[in-house]
Write an enzyme that holds these catalytic residues in place. Structure first.
Site, PDB file in Angstrom:
ATOM      1  N   CYS A  65     -21.754  -9.707  62.838  1.00  0.00           N
ATOM      2  CA  CYS A  65     -21.660  -9.107  64.166  1.00  0.00           C
ATOM      3  C   CYS A  65     -20.981  -7.736  64.127  1.00  0.00           C
ATOM      4  O   CYS A  65     -20.492  -7.275  63.103  1.00  0.00           O
ATOM      5  CB  CYS A  65     -20.910 -10.034  65.110  1.00  0.00           C
ATOM      6  SG  CYS A  65     -19.181 -10.268  64.647  1.00  0.00           S
ATOM      7  N   ALA A  68     -17.465  -7.627  62.898  1.00  0.00           N
ATOM      8  CA  ALA A  68     -17.395  -7.682  61.430  1.00  0.00           C
ATOM      9  C   ALA A  68     -17.619  -6.300  60.831  1.00  0.00           C
ATOM     10  O   ALA A  68     -16.962  -5.915  59.864  1.00  0.00           O
ATOM     11  CB  ALA A  68     -18.413  -8.671  60.890  1.00  0.00           C
ATOM     12  N   ARG A  99     -12.887  -9.836  51.936  1.00  0.00           N
ATOM     13  CA  ARG A  99     -13.882  -8.855  51.488  1.00  0.00           C
ATOM     14  C   ARG A  99     -13.607  -8.193  50.139  1.00  0.00           C
ATOM     15  O   ARG A  99     -14.350  -7.370  49.667  1.00  0.00           O
ATOM     16  CB  ARG A  99     -14.115  -7.792  52.555  1.00  0.00           C
ATOM     17  CG  ARG A  99     -15.288  -8.156  53.455  1.00  0.00           C
ATOM     18  CD  ARG A  99     -15.604  -7.069  54.441  1.00  0.00           C
ATOM     19  NE  ARG A  99     -15.988  -5.813  53.828  1.00  0.00           N
ATOM     20  CZ  ARG A  99     -17.218  -5.537  53.368  1.00  0.00           C
ATOM     21  NH1 ARG A  99     -18.159  -6.417  53.467  1.00  0.00           N
ATOM     22  NH2 ARG A  99     -17.475  -4.369  52.820  1.00  0.00           N
ATOM     23  N   HIS A 202     -20.043  -0.390  62.730  1.00  0.00           N
ATOM     24  CA  HIS A 202     -19.746   0.779  61.895  1.00  0.00           C
ATOM     25  C   HIS A 202     -19.653   2.022  62.779  1.00  0.00           C
ATOM     26  O   HIS A 202     -18.743   2.827  62.668  1.00  0.00           O
ATOM     27  CB  HIS A 202     -20.849   1.006  60.854  1.00  0.00           C
ATOM     28  CG  HIS A 202     -21.114  -0.185  59.971  1.00  0.00           C
ATOM     29  ND1 HIS A 202     -22.354  -0.452  59.464  1.00  0.00           N
ATOM     30  CD2 HIS A 202     -20.298  -1.155  59.514  1.00  0.00           C
ATOM     31  CE1 HIS A 202     -22.289  -1.551  58.722  1.00  0.00           C
ATOM     32  NE2 HIS A 202     -21.048  -1.996  58.742  1.00  0.00           N
TER      33      HIS A 202
END
Lengths: 549, 457
Positions: A65, A68, A99, A202
């Site tokens: 999503c 994230a 991550r 992003h």
């Protein structure tokens, strides 16, 4: 090799595409067909693919999503900004240390040694916060973070319910920033339901970093050749290796967005003279904004693959038009290459002719093809999880991209040249001359043009198609994310996780390339995949009498 | 230091959670649903929830975790997720062909007020659920309770399958709680040894500890079948292991089908296992099998043989209520000292139960319900312990403070074995003790001077 050639001729991409979508209800099949492209060599143009569109409900997707993409991918790797997640506990919990982005803050007793990446901060919203609003709790949580550890910056991240109940996180952030005085507080409206994938997150992160941090520090940064490295996240130490190479070449990396990064690096990014863009998808917005506001051009680079690394270094050196740098880069390449060539030659005796599939990211499925190529391996199918058409077809398609209901919701910020600090690093004539010598600024050709004819390019590949694809095309290795890993492995096909690598790395730069060759050599050549059938399954006859000694 | 910003001084926090000892409801619902045979869990929310839960469960089990999502967009969040869920149900039954879709909600769909029963009715009316297939629903808002609550709620919703035919099936329902697949296997083995026929639900054994065969089955052979779930209404009784994870379902089944229930602790450690075995033998009306009695003896043997190493060792425990209760009782029973106890899951009953267990001890026991690992770390900084029992996130505290860590609970992301080797029952007790001893004795060896480094321990 004969076996491999046999495998190659068996494929009829048209037939494979038909089989991938055969089981779908008609509406799903129609939609998916547009996202599955059989690569063909067209004259002067790249075939068109549908990308960055909604995932179909119920179809098991690889995608995550917006939150994230924003908190996990872009902001997660910055060590000295407290990431405070405003929402129920889960979102913050799942993004906690999962991550593998490494950072180096220095020893405990050095100044500016803050590292909050091992922490997970959350407002842990409860039912009463959903009903009565969570703004007060958010303000109190910001105060508590400040009282506890005095960070220089706090980023607030919205999760799904925050947008729905209308908490004004930006106002709370601004008020707290003013109240605290020496702590920059800003917020990200990155609710998970926005956009169609991580990609929207992003963009949201890019906007806020640019709006609230970039340009905040004008204390001059030393260095003759100053660049920013954009879209590199230091997974498994990739960024450390790239920085090692930069240093060796005499290139100063002011700021990486955002692997191993710190607040001050972002704040000083406007002092660089070139932006080198790795992951085009996740960070090209910052590159564009830095150019518009400060006059810093950008160039696409790729440090995945030894030859790609060499090419990228040459591009950077050519941009600076400095013979000393050009010579130094050549020296470094000459120094590093023999080890790589030796490793590639050794590994290549076992990997040449083998086949790979890559379904990751917004750039990785493209970049890692370089490494496979260096090992003599062929990428037979690839696609991105959350990319847009330009990542497949090249940036020239951007003006033609349709704005739909989902992309319209993601803010585009208007940037203007900075009144005092805008200074174009290159004149239009210089830019043209650079293009003539092969250094194209603001150019990215995308994945499709580098893939062979009749390979399959598949956007937003899902569980069903992945399984079918492996069954039909039998690759020697499959690369995707953790959720896909074990269903592929169960089929007896080696799988390399290419989001966070699961283990190992770095795979970027020169030393990284050697690591990757060895890792893939291990995976495609290992005996461990030969034990799937027990001896009695291979020879199931029951008639044979047991032979006693 | 990894956690270099954790101060020794404890300040009260009202709004901020740091390093949580819990996560959200839906992942529990997803894990529970994987314990139904041929069931595809479905997350009714934005696709990130599903991706995060699948990733965490995958990293914990190193197994494929299949689950679907309604993939909410902004539009769905405004207009409701009904259209997405209906489309999802249709696609799932067509493409993946599960027997059951177990839908759980998220904070997103709960906040906008999506009504699962109503959407399911619409799916039935529109013919989107094929004959003989099922859609199950559980309301699991992330902003209440914890992952434990979500697990419990999904297990409770499984009771919906139960049918009372009037004819008893001679079986005992066992609701195992949030334990590992191998724990479920071990619980079934103990029941079988005692001669009790069981229906276990949920049952992730054979689902999340599956073999590597060169074949991928989205729906492995394990899991409680729908037929078994239906039959739970005809069982003699229900043993619910764990108040937090299992009691709600057991009581619901009692209410619906008049199947009587008993809520026991998860059989971790000697006393809790004794109570479980005692319950089994009483129900079956038989003596305890020699094999089980033998295993009990082995556990007691290890406890007495190695008591000197357990005695007065201070332990910090963080985990989920049902597990922590059983663990604390076990630790006390071997004369270890659980001095710090933290769970992230809210609920006053937990503290009350722990107080009962620790009341007559001659040392202070600090308990924090709805606590976090940040606070636990601060306590340790003020007064260190000899052992930390926690999920993988405990390793950051363990490394900084140089304390041995027993990885235990959920999630375990950096070690293997939890899905294969049980910690329940007498055999599980032995394994826990082995692990604890290894940690304590490795530490002893590491810290010993040459002059007092010893071969025999």
């Amino acid at each position: 090799m004969t076996i491999i050639r046999e495998k190659m001729v068996q494929w009829d991409p048209v037939d494979i595409k038909a089989k991938l979508i055969a089981k779908y209800p008609p509406k799903v099949a129609r939609k998916r067909a547009k996202q599955i492209l059989i690569n063909e060599a067209l004259e002067n143009e790249t075939p068109e693919i549908t990308a960055n569109v909604r995932t179909i409900p119920g179809i098991i997707t690889m995608r995550g999503c917006t939150y994230a993409g924003c908190k996990g991918v872009i902001m997660g790797p910055t060590r000295d900004i407290v990431n405070l997640v405003h929402g129920p506990i889960g979102c913050s919990f799942y993004a906690w240390l999962t991550r593998r982005n490494q950072t180096y803050a220095g020893p405990d007793d050095t100044p500016d040694n803050e590292n909050f990446m091992n922490y997970c901060f959350s407002t842990d919203m409860q039912e009463q916060d959903i009903i009565f609003g969570g703004e007060k709790k958010l303000a109190a949580a910001i105060q508590e973070v400040y009282d506890l550890i005095h960070p220089k910056a706090i980023g607030v991240f919205a999760t799904c319910p925050v947008g729905l109940i209308g908490d004004d996180i930006h106002t709370v952030a601004a008020q707290m920033k003013e109240k605290l005085g020496d702590c920059n507080v800003f917020a990200f409206s990155c609710e998970g339901y926005k956009g169609v994938s991580q990609s929207a997150g992003h963009h949201i992160a890019n906007n806020q970093v640019f709006r609230h941090i970039v340009g905040e520090n004008d204390v001059p940064k030393e260095g003759k050749f100053k660049i920013n490295l954009l879209g590199e996240y230091n997974i498994g130490g990739d960024g450390f290796e790239i920085d090692r190479i930069f240093k060796k070449c005499g290139i100063t990396n002011i700021s990486t967005f955002s692997g191993n990064s710190s607040y001050d690096q972002f704040a000083s990014a406007h002092q660089a003279d070139l932006n080198a863009v790795m992951c085009h998808r996740s960070i090209n917005y910052v590159a564009d904004m830095l150019e518009t506001k400060f006059g810093i051009p950008w160039v696409k680079v790729n440090f995945i693959g030894a030859h790609a690394t060499a090419k990228s270094l040459r591009k950077i050196a050519a941009y600076f038009e400095d013979q000393e740098l050009i010579n130094r880069v050549e020296e470094v390449i000459a120094e590093e290459m023999p080890d790589i060539e030796a490793a590639a030659k050794d590994v290549g005796t076992r990997t040449a002719g083998k086949t790979a599939m890559l379904f990751v990211g917004g750039s990785r499925a493209h970049h890692y093809q370089e490494l496979f190529k260096e090992m003599g391996m062929k990428t037979i199918s690839a696609g991105y999880e959350f990319a847009h058409r330009d990542d497949y077809e090249g940036r020239q398609v951007i003006p033609n991209l349709k704005v739909d209901a989902d992309s319209r919701n993601i803010e585009e910020i208007e940037v203007e040249p900075d009144e005092s600090r805008y200074s174009p690093r290159k004149t239009p004539a210089e830019i043209e001359a650079l293009a003539g010598s092969g250094v194209d600024l603001k150019k990215y050709d995308g994945m499709i043009s580098e893939m062979d004819e009749n390979t399959l390019i598949i956007d937003d590949l899902n569980q069903h198609e992945a399984e079918k694809l492996v069954e039909l095309m039998k690759p020697d290795i499959f690369c995707a994310g953790i959720k896909e890993k074990y269903s592929i492995m169960k089929l007896g096909v080696p799988m390399k996780q290419l989001h966070s690598y699961d283990s190992g790395g770095p795979y970027a730069g020169f030393r990284g390339a050697i690591n990757f060759y060895h890792e893939i050599d291990r995976l495609v050549g290992s005996r461990v995949f030969s034990y799937l059938k027990a001896p009695w399954q291979k020879n199931p006859e029951l008639t044979a009498a047991y032979v006693w000694e | 230091m990894l956690l270099r910003h954790t101060p020794k001084e404890v300040k009260e926090r009202n709004a901020l959670t740091v390093n949580p000892a819990k996560t959200c409801q839906p992942i529990g619902a997803m894990y529970a649903a994987l314990g139904i045979h041929a069931c595809l869990p479905h997350s009714h929310g934005s696709q990130g929830c599903c991706a995060y839960h699948r990733s965490t469960l995958t990293r914990h089990y190193k197994e494929p975790i299949s689950a679907a999502t309604s993939s909410f967009t902004e539009g769905a969040s405004v207009f409701g997720g009904q259209a997405n869920l209906l489309q999802a149900i249709n696609n799932i039954f067509n493409v993946y062909e599960p027997e059951v879709i177990a839908v759980h909600t998220t904070c997103l769909s709960e906040t906008i007020g999506d009504d699962l029963p109503q959407i399911r009715k619409k799916a039935i009316n529109e013919g989107k659920i094929p004959e003989g297939k099922y859609v199950l629903g559980a309301s699991t808002p992330s902003y209440a309770g914890s992952h434990v609550t979500g697990f419990s709620t999904m297990v409770k919703s499984m009771v919906e399958f139960s049918e009372k035919t009037g004819e008893k099936n001679g079986r005992v329902n066992i609701i195992p709680g949030w334990v590992e697949p191998c724990d479920m296997e071990e619980i079934k083995r103990m029941a079988e040894l005692t001669g009790v026929k069981t229906i276990m639900f949920p049952d992730t054994s054979g689902v999340l500890n599956g073999p590597m065969t060169g074949e991928y089955k989205m729906f492995p052979d394990g899991g409680t079948t729908v037929a078994e779930l239906k039959s739970t209404g005809d069982s003699i009784g229900t043993l619910a292991l764990g108040e937090w994870c299992s009691a709600a379902a057991a009581r619901e089944l009692d209410k619906k089908c008049k199947v009587p229930c008993r809520v026991l602790d998860i059989p971790i450690g000697l006393a809790a296992t004794d109570r479980f075995v005692d319950a089994l033998r009483t129900i079956a009306g038989v003596s305890v099998a020699d094999e089980l009695a033998f295993e009990r003896g082995q556990l007691v043997d290890m406890i007495t043989d190695m008591h000197q190493y357990f005695f007065k060792k201070k332990v910090a425990v963080a985990g989920d209520p049902d597990q922590v209760i059983a663990m604390v009782e076990f630790l006390i029973s071997i004369d270890m000292c659980p001095v710090y106890i933290v769970t992230g899951t809210p609920g006053k009953k937990f503290e009350k139960r722990i107080r009962e267990l620790t009341d007559d001890l001659d040392y202070e026991v600090k308990i924090k319900v709805k606590g976090d690992l940040f606070l636990l770390h601060q306590w340790i900084k003020n007064e260190p312990v000899d052992l930390l029992i926690c999920n993988s996130y405990g390793k950051y505290i363990a490394k900084d403070e140089d304390i041995p860590l027993l990885r235990w609970g959920f999630p375990i992301l950096d070690r293997q074995g939890h899905q294969y080797f049980p910690t329940v029952g007498y055999k599980g007790g032995l394994r826990l003790l082995e692990k604890i001893l290894n940690l304590l004795l490795d530490r002893k060896d590491r810290d010993a001077e040459e002059s007092n480094f010893e071969l025999v321990l």
